[in-house]
Scaffold this motif. Structure first.
Motif, PDB file in Angstrom:
ATOM      1  N   ARG A  64       0.832  -1.202   0.000  1.00 36.49           N
ATOM      2  CA  ARG A  64       0.000   0.000   0.000  1.00 36.49           C
ATOM      3  C   ARG A  64       0.874   1.263   0.000  1.00 36.49           C
ATOM      4  NH1 ARG A  64      -2.054   3.796   2.659  1.00 36.49           N
ATOM      5  NH2 ARG A  64      -0.797   3.342   4.487  1.00 36.49           N
ATOM      6  N   GLU A  65       1.887   1.274   0.885  1.00 36.38           N
ATOM      7  CA  GLU A  65       2.780   2.438   0.957  1.00 36.38           C
ATOM      8  C   GLU A  65       3.533   2.663  -0.344  1.00 36.38           C
ATOM      9  OE1 GLU A  65       5.605   2.718   4.179  1.00 36.38           O
ATOM     10  OE2 GLU A  65       3.984   2.650   5.653  1.00 36.38           O
ATOM     11  N   ALA A  66       3.841   1.566  -1.027  1.00 33.57           N
ATOM     12  CA  ALA A  66       4.573   1.682  -2.296  1.00 33.57           C
ATOM     13  C   ALA A  66       3.607   1.978  -3.441  1.00 33.57           C
ATOM     14  CB  ALA A  66       5.332   0.393  -2.577  1.00 33.57           C
ATOM     15  N   ASP A  67       2.307   1.977  -3.111  1.00 33.85           N
ATOM     16  CA  ASP A  67       1.264   2.196  -4.107  1.00 33.85           C
ATOM     17  C   ASP A  67       1.365   1.157  -5.241  1.00 33.85           C
ATOM     18  OD1 ASP A  67      -0.959   3.430  -5.023  1.00 33.85           O
ATOM     19  OD2 ASP A  67       0.091   5.071  -6.054  1.00 33.85           O
ATOM     20  N   MET A  68       1.479  -0.087  -4.823  1.00 32.87           N
ATOM     21  CA  MET A  68       1.649  -1.179  -5.791  1.00 32.87           C
ATOM     22  C   MET A  68       0.716  -2.325  -5.430  1.00 32.87           C
ATOM     23  SD  MET A  68       5.108  -1.555  -7.369  1.00 32.87           S
ATOM     24  CE  MET A  68       5.968  -0.146  -7.991  1.00 32.87           C
ATOM     25  N   SER A  69       0.433  -3.151  -6.432  1.00 29.51           N
ATOM     26  CA  SER A  69      -0.283  -4.392  -6.139  1.00 29.51           C
ATOM     27  C   SER A  69       0.687  -5.534  -6.420  1.00 29.51           C
ATOM     28  CB  SER A  69      -1.514  -4.518  -7.025  1.00 29.51           C
ATOM     29  OG  SER A  69      -1.118  -4.888  -8.323  1.00 29.51           O
ATOM     30  N   LEU A  70       0.321  -6.718  -6.001  1.00 30.11           N
ATOM     31  CA  LEU A  70       1.203  -7.868  -6.232  1.00 30.11           C
ATOM     32  C   LEU A  70       1.453  -8.088  -7.720  1.00 30.11           C
ATOM     33  CD1 LEU A  70       0.398 -10.844  -3.806  1.00 30.11           C
ATOM     34  CD2 LEU A  70       2.563  -9.635  -4.123  1.00 30.11           C
ATOM     35  N   ASP A  71       0.493  -7.616  -8.568  1.00 26.66           N
ATOM     36  CA  ASP A  71       0.668  -7.780 -10.023  1.00 26.66           C
ATOM     37  C   ASP A  71       1.931  -7.083 -10.527  1.00 26.66           C
ATOM     38  OD1 ASP A  71      -1.732  -9.064 -10.016  1.00 26.66           O
ATOM     39  OD2 ASP A  71      -2.896  -7.282 -10.595  1.00 26.66           O
ATOM     40  N   GLN A  72       2.352  -6.027  -9.805  1.00 23.35           N
ATOM     41  CA  GLN A  72       3.526  -5.268 -10.274  1.00 23.35           C
ATOM     42  C   GLN A  72       4.844  -5.802  -9.714  1.00 23.35           C
ATOM     43  OE1 GLN A  72       0.913  -2.073  -9.027  1.00 23.35           O
ATOM     44  NE2 GLN A  72       2.033  -0.751 -10.434  1.00 23.35           N
ATOM     45  N   VAL A  73       4.735  -6.736  -8.768  1.00 24.37           N
ATOM     46  CA  VAL A  73       5.951  -7.283  -8.161  1.00 24.37           C
ATOM     47  C   VAL A  73       6.569  -8.315  -9.105  1.00 24.37           C
ATOM     48  CG1 VAL A  73       6.806  -8.702  -6.235  1.00 24.37           C
ATOM     49  CG2 VAL A  73       5.198  -6.833  -5.793  1.00 24.37           C
ATOM     50  N   GLU A  74       7.903  -8.205  -9.285  1.00 27.20           N
ATOM     51  CA  GLU A  74       8.572  -9.088 -10.259  1.00 27.20           C
ATOM     52  C   GLU A  74       9.462 -10.153  -9.628  1.00 27.20           C
ATOM     53  OE1 GLU A  74       9.777  -5.177 -12.012  1.00 27.20           O
ATOM     54  OE2 GLU A  74       9.789  -6.376 -13.846  1.00 27.20           O
ATOM     55  N   GLY A  75       9.625 -10.078  -8.308  1.00 27.90           N
ATOM     56  CA  GLY A  75      10.448 -11.080  -7.634  1.00 27.90           C
ATOM     57  C   GLY A  75      10.277 -10.976  -6.128  1.00 27.90           C
ATOM     58  N   ILE A  76      10.619 -12.067  -5.433  1.00 33.73           N
ATOM     59  CA  ILE A  76      10.481 -12.086  -3.976  1.00 33.73           C
ATOM     60  C   ILE A  76      11.823 -12.435  -3.355  1.00 33.73           C
ATOM     61  CG2 ILE A  76       9.205 -13.102  -2.019  1.00 33.73           C
ATOM     62  CD1 ILE A  76       7.136 -12.222  -3.887  1.00 33.73           C
ATOM     63  N   ALA A  77      12.215 -11.651  -2.334  1.00 28.23           N
ATOM     64  CA  ALA A  77      13.441 -11.962  -1.583  1.00 28.23           C
ATOM     65  C   ALA A  77      13.062 -12.165  -0.126  1.00 28.23           C
ATOM     66  CB  ALA A  77      14.435 -10.812  -1.699  1.00 28.23           C
ATOM     67  N   VAL A  78      13.662 -13.139   0.510  1.00 32.81           N
ATOM     68  CA  VAL A  78      13.320 -13.418   1.899  1.00 32.81           C
ATOM     69  C   VAL A  78      14.548 -13.894   2.656  1.00 32.81           C
ATOM     70  CG1 VAL A  78      12.586 -15.806   1.376  1.00 32.81           C
ATOM     71  CG2 VAL A  78      11.695 -14.653   3.410  1.00 32.81           C
ATOM     72  N   THR A  79      14.635 -13.527   3.938  1.00 32.18           N
ATOM     73  CA  THR A  79      15.723 -14.014   4.792  1.00 32.18           C
ATOM     74  C   THR A  79      15.469 -15.479   5.127  1.00 32.18           C
ATOM     75  OG1 THR A  79      15.712 -11.839   5.824  1.00 32.18           O
ATOM     76  CG2 THR A  79      16.964 -13.560   6.946  1.00 32.18           C
ATOM     77  N   ASN A  80      16.462 -16.349   4.892  1.00 33.53           N
ATOM     78  CA  ASN A  80      16.278 -17.755   5.315  1.00 33.53           C
ATOM     79  C   ASN A  80      17.348 -18.180   6.327  1.00 33.53           C
ATOM     80  OD1 ASN A  80      18.296 -18.053   3.195  1.00 33.53           O
ATOM     81  ND2 ASN A  80      17.862 -20.241   3.250  1.00 33.53           N
ATOM     82  N   GLY A  81      18.056 -17.199   6.918  1.00 37.96           N
ATOM     83  CA  GLY A  81      19.000 -17.494   7.982  1.00 37.96           C
ATOM     84  C   GLY A  81      20.072 -16.424   7.995  1.00 37.96           C
ATOM     85  N   PRO A  82      20.894 -16.322   9.025  1.00 37.94           N
ATOM     86  CA  PRO A  82      20.712 -17.007  10.302  1.00 37.94           C
ATOM     87  C   PRO A  82      19.650 -16.305  11.146  1.00 37.94           C
ATOM     88  CG  PRO A  82      22.695 -15.640  10.332  1.00 37.94           C
ATOM     89  CD  PRO A  82      22.098 -15.496   8.961  1.00 37.94           C
ATOM     90  N   GLY A  83      19.123 -17.004  12.132  1.00 44.24           N
ATOM     91  CA  GLY A  83      18.094 -16.415  12.992  1.00 44.24           C
ATOM     92  C   GLY A  83      17.357 -17.512  13.741  1.00 44.24           C
ATOM     93  N   LEU A  84      16.226 -17.154  14.311  1.00 43.48           N
ATOM     94  CA  LEU A  84      15.399 -18.132  15.019  1.00 43.48           C
ATOM     95  C   LEU A  84      14.616 -18.910  13.963  1.00 43.48           C
ATOM     96  CD1 LEU A  84      13.956 -15.660  17.694  1.00 43.48           C
ATOM     97  CD2 LEU A  84      15.720 -17.401  18.082  1.00 43.48           C
ATOM     98  N   VAL A  85      14.782 -20.228  13.960  1.00 44.82           N
ATOM     99  CA  VAL A  85      14.198 -21.012  12.866  1.00 44.82           C
ATOM    100  C   VAL A  85      12.673 -20.851  12.800  1.00 44.82           C
ATOM    101  CG1 VAL A  85      13.824 -23.355  11.993  1.00 44.82           C
ATOM    102  CG2 VAL A  85      16.092 -22.629  12.664  1.00 44.82           C
ATOM    103  N   GLY A  86      12.008 -20.885  13.954  1.00 51.59           N
ATOM    104  CA  GLY A  86      10.550 -20.742  13.968  1.00 51.59           C
ATOM    105  C   GLY A  86      10.112 -19.405  13.383  1.00 51.59           C
ATOM    106  N   SER A  87      10.873 -18.352  13.655  1.00 55.33           N
ATOM    107  CA  SER A  87      10.573 -17.015  13.128  1.00 55.33           C
ATOM    108  C   SER A  87      10.858 -16.957  11.629  1.00 55.33           C
ATOM    109  CB  SER A  87      11.417 -15.963  13.838  1.00 55.33           C
ATOM    110  OG  SER A  87      10.995 -15.824  15.178  1.00 55.33           O
ATOM    111  N   LEU A  88      12.019 -17.461  11.238  1.00 54.88           N
ATOM    112  CA  LEU A  88      12.411 -17.449   9.818  1.00 54.88           C
ATOM    113  C   LEU A  88      11.378 -18.176   8.963  1.00 54.88           C
ATOM    114  CD1 LEU A  88      16.174 -18.377  10.293  1.00 54.88           C
ATOM    115  CD2 LEU A  88      15.386 -16.306   9.130  1.00 54.88           C
ATOM    116  N   LEU A  89      10.874 -19.316   9.493  1.00 60.15           N
ATOM    117  CA  LEU A  89       9.945 -20.140   8.705  1.00 60.15           C
ATOM    118  C   LEU A  89       8.669 -19.395   8.331  1.00 60.15           C
ATOM    119  CD1 LEU A  89      10.318 -23.667  10.344  1.00 60.15           C
ATOM    120  CD2 LEU A  89      10.830 -23.040   7.973  1.00 60.15           C
ATOM    121  N   VAL A  90       8.262 -18.451   9.166  1.00 54.06           N
ATOM    122  CA  VAL A  90       7.029 -17.709   8.878  1.00 54.06           C
ATOM    123  C   VAL A  90       7.212 -16.869   7.611  1.00 54.06           C
ATOM    124  CG1 VAL A  90       5.361 -16.025   9.740  1.00 54.06           C
ATOM    125  CG2 VAL A  90       6.379 -17.676  11.317  1.00 54.06           C
TER     126      VAL A  90
END
Ligand code: KG4
Ligand code: ZN
Length: 329
Positions: A64-90
């Protein structure tokens, strides 16, 4: 390329929309401080549950803040470590679900690499190579950074991370949680020279750190001097930590003959550390770059920077990607 970045490695649920790998169109961070405060530290199970509640609203808000919808998103980046595994998995599960449903490329990235990349949000023309010092609640590491994705670790903490030391000392001074920001605040009214706490330099040519000794010294001092001013102890402790961090970073730049230092991670928002590093580096003729505090503490924008770098180069992760409490860069 427009990227949706997601970060949930610890106690912040965060999402950001990043354009061209450097422009944060939005950067939403929902902190769980209130949830963990009464326990004096992070309770992993509660952290995971809170992430589950918060992650979708945070992603919606970032779009919403970026004034975008998912249709305009071209890729997804996510942290997969290091960290709390239960938190990362979400965060990881949500990222995978969106990538799968929308048929988008997705990449898992290292949280520490994210911290090292944060500077490019405000300083996209920054030149390589540089000395990168990551100081957070989980890490205190020095790197030689030759390019994004190209790092040599020069040293790290042998015991507590700098942020962990701030948190533990704040706890024993009854200043509450999280400790870093409170000590930063309280120390402003204290005398930095009131108590000399030992600085652990390990050896002259080591880039390793050790902070558990300083923490123990504070504990002994407080027991011996129950009426000492908390402001003075906080300021003296902070000065000891800052001294070691600044000396090692400057020493690394000198020995490796690199002209610039980049500071990042939650502790990089510490006002005294920022000032001291600028002062000493200026004297030494070194360039210092520190992200704004909002990009130093955990956020998803920094994950978007490094995620964009990898996605542009065709690195994608499989949907079987796992989360890891330890994840080397
Ligand atoms: O990078 P970060 O948000 O999370 C981790 O990756 O660990 O760093 C959190 C750490 C905490 O230990 C917190 O006390 C510390 O950064 N911190 C600070 C300040 N703000 C946050 N430490 C000293 N001074 C601050 N102003
Ligand atoms: Zn972090």
């Amino acid at each position: 390329m427009v990227i949706l970045a997601i970060e949930s490695s610890c106690d912040e649920t965060a999402a950001a929309v990043i354009a061209g790998g450097e422009k944060a169109l939005s950067n939403v961070v929902s902190s769980q401080t209130q949830v963990h405060r009464k326990y004096g530290g992070i309770v992993p199970e509660l952290a995971s549950r809170k992430h589950i509640e918060t992650i979708i609203p945070v992603i919606r808000e970032a779009l919403r803040e970026a004034d975008m919808s998912l249709d305009q998103v071209e890729g997804i980046a996510v942290t997969n470590g290091p960290g709390l595994v239960g938190s990362l998995l979400v965060g990881l599960s949500v990222a995978k679900a969106i990538a799968y449903a929308r048929n988008l490329p997705f990449v898992g990235v290292n949280h520490v690499e994210g911290h090292l990349s944060a500077i490019f949000l405000e300083n996209p023309r920054l030149r390589f190579p540089f000395i990168g010092l990551v100081v957070s609640g989980g890490h205190t590491s020095l790197y030689r950074v030759d390019h994004l994705g190209g790092y040599a670790c020069l040293g790290g903490t042998r015991d507590d991370a700098a942020g962990e030391a701030f948190d533990k000392v704040a706890k024993l001074l009854n200043l509450g949680y999280p400790g870093g920001p409170v000590i930063d605040e309280v120390a402003r009214d204290g005398d930095r020279q009131a108590v000399f706490f030992p600085r652990a330099f390990i050896s002259k040519d080591s880039f390793d750190f050790s902070f558990s000794g300083i923490k123990t010294s504070v504990l002994h001092y407080v027991r011996k001097h129950p009426h000492a001013r908390v402001e003075d102890i906080a300021a003296s402790f902070q000065e000891a930590v800052v001294d070691v961090l600044v000396s090692k970073a400057v020493q690394a730049a000198r020995i490796l003959e690199l002209p610039r230092i980049v500071l990042s991670g939650g502790v990089a928002s510490n006002t005294r550390l920022r000032t001291r590093l600028q002062e000493i580096a200026e004297k030494e003729g070194l360039e210092v770059n520190i992200p704004s505090p909002i990009f130093c503490t955990d956020n998803a924008a920094m994950i978007g920077v490094i995620g964009h770098y990898y996605l542009e180069r065709g690195r994608v992760s499989p949907l079987t990607l796992n989360a890891f409490s330890n994840l080397p860069m």
